[in-house]
Design an enzyme around this catalytic site. Structure first.
Site, PDB file in Angstrom:
ATOM      1  N   SER A  24       4.222   2.078   8.487  1.00  0.00           N
ATOM      2  CA  SER A  24       4.007   1.059   7.461  1.00  0.00           C
ATOM      3  C   SER A  24       5.315   0.757   6.739  1.00  0.00           C
ATOM      4  CB  SER A  24       2.973   1.543   6.443  1.00  0.00           C
ATOM      5  OG  SER A  24       1.713   1.688   7.034  1.00  0.00           O
ATOM      6  N   ASP A  72       0.097  -7.494   1.428  1.00  0.00           N
ATOM      7  CA  ASP A  72       0.564  -6.110   1.638  1.00  0.00           C
ATOM      8  C   ASP A  72       2.085  -6.032   1.711  1.00  0.00           C
ATOM      9  OD1 ASP A  72       0.390  -3.427   1.799  1.00  0.00           O
ATOM     10  OD2 ASP A  72      -0.460  -3.333   3.809  1.00  0.00           O
ATOM     11  N   HIS A  84       0.812  -1.216   0.000  1.00  0.00           N
ATOM     12  CA  HIS A  84       0.000   0.000   0.000  1.00  0.00           C
ATOM     13  C   HIS A  84       0.850   1.273   0.000  1.00  0.00           C
ATOM     14  CE1 HIS A  84       0.367  -0.041   4.540  1.00  0.00           C
ATOM     15  NE2 HIS A  84       0.403   1.255   4.328  1.00  0.00           N
TER      16      HIS A  84
END
Length: 268
Positions: A224, A152, A122
């Site tokens: 992230s 992901d 992402h």
């Protein structure tokens, strides 16, 4: 005849002198009255208004700061400063990078000296080529060579790079409940923030093919793509989100390193 008689006009010089004297007298009288009058400061109402405006500005500024950086985030900066005194953590931070796209930025980490980088899908979603920023602010471009949206995860390859510091992936995920971990990322616009947590256990979340791992740790926006490191300094997984768990509360989530190996095998 009077001085104003047109047949016997007054001397212009006398009239000018008289005018100047009268003007000087008026100025002196005005100055005397001004100096004698006490100086008046702002009224009580004006002072109160100034205080109210100042207080409002302080409260607004404080609220804005809290919106950007919650109070709980202050502790994670203190912890990072303590961890960063360790030589091992200092070395690990050299391999953690910022992955930048026109949509924003996230964290990634180098896993080979020629510039192979692991990050979240992402973070790079929608782009085949991204910018990478090293901790020393050096930049280079990297191509997205592997993309696994169902896990992901994404792998990047740098152009013409060599000798880069890198982290080693664990050959399998072996952590147990309660095991300590550290992770390094770029949360809340900070860079190279190290923090610690402990493993809770696996959980299934929507959109992911396989279970992911919950950890009790301060994970924030920008984390992230952060590497999760075990006690031996090996990468056990990669941070991708947080979760409000009904039992554990707010927890960090990471994809175990096994998932990268599985995806690669399935896509051979």
């Amino acid at each position: 005849m009077s001085p104003g008689d047109p047949e016997n006009p007054a001397d212009p010089e006398d009239e000018e002198i008289r005018r100047l004297v009268l003007e000087a007298q008026r100025e002196a009288l005005l100055k005397e009255r001004t100096e004698a009058a006490p100086r008046r400061g702002p009224s009580l109402g004006t002072k109160a208004m100034i205080w109210i405006i100042s207080l409002t500005m302080v409260v607004s500024t404080f609220a804005f700061v809290l919106e950007l950086f919650p109070l709980s985030a202050v502790d994670f900066l203190r912890t990072s400063a303590q961890l960063s005194q360790q030589e091992t953590v200092q070395a690990q931070k050299e391999s953690v990078v910022s992955v930048v796209t026109p949509d924003g930025s996230g964290t990634g980490f180098i896993i080979s000296e020629d510039g192979t980088i692991l990050t979240n899908h992402h973070v790079i979603d929608g782009y085949d080529r991204v910018s990478v920023v090293l901790p020393d602010d050096r930049r280079f471009m990297a191509d997205v060579t592997e993309s696994y949206p169902e896990s992901d995860m994404a792998v990047l390859e740098a152009e013409d790079e060599s000798g880069l510091p890198s982290l080693e992936l664990a050959d399998a995920y072996r952590l147990q409940e309660g095991d300590p971990v550290t992770f390094i990322g770029n949360p809340l616009s900070f860079r190279g923030v190290a923090n610690k947590g402990k493993v809770i256990g696996p959980v299934r979340v929507s959109g992911m093919e396989e279970p992911v791992i919950m950890m009790e740790a301060p994970v924030y926006r920008g984390n992230s793509g952060s590497p999760v490191l075990d006690a031996e300094g090996l990468v056990a997984g990669i941070v991708f989100a947080t979760l409000n768990h009904e039992v554990e509360g707010t927890v960090g989530l990471f994809v175990p390193v096994d998932e990268l190996y599985r995806q690669r095998r399935d896509n051979e």
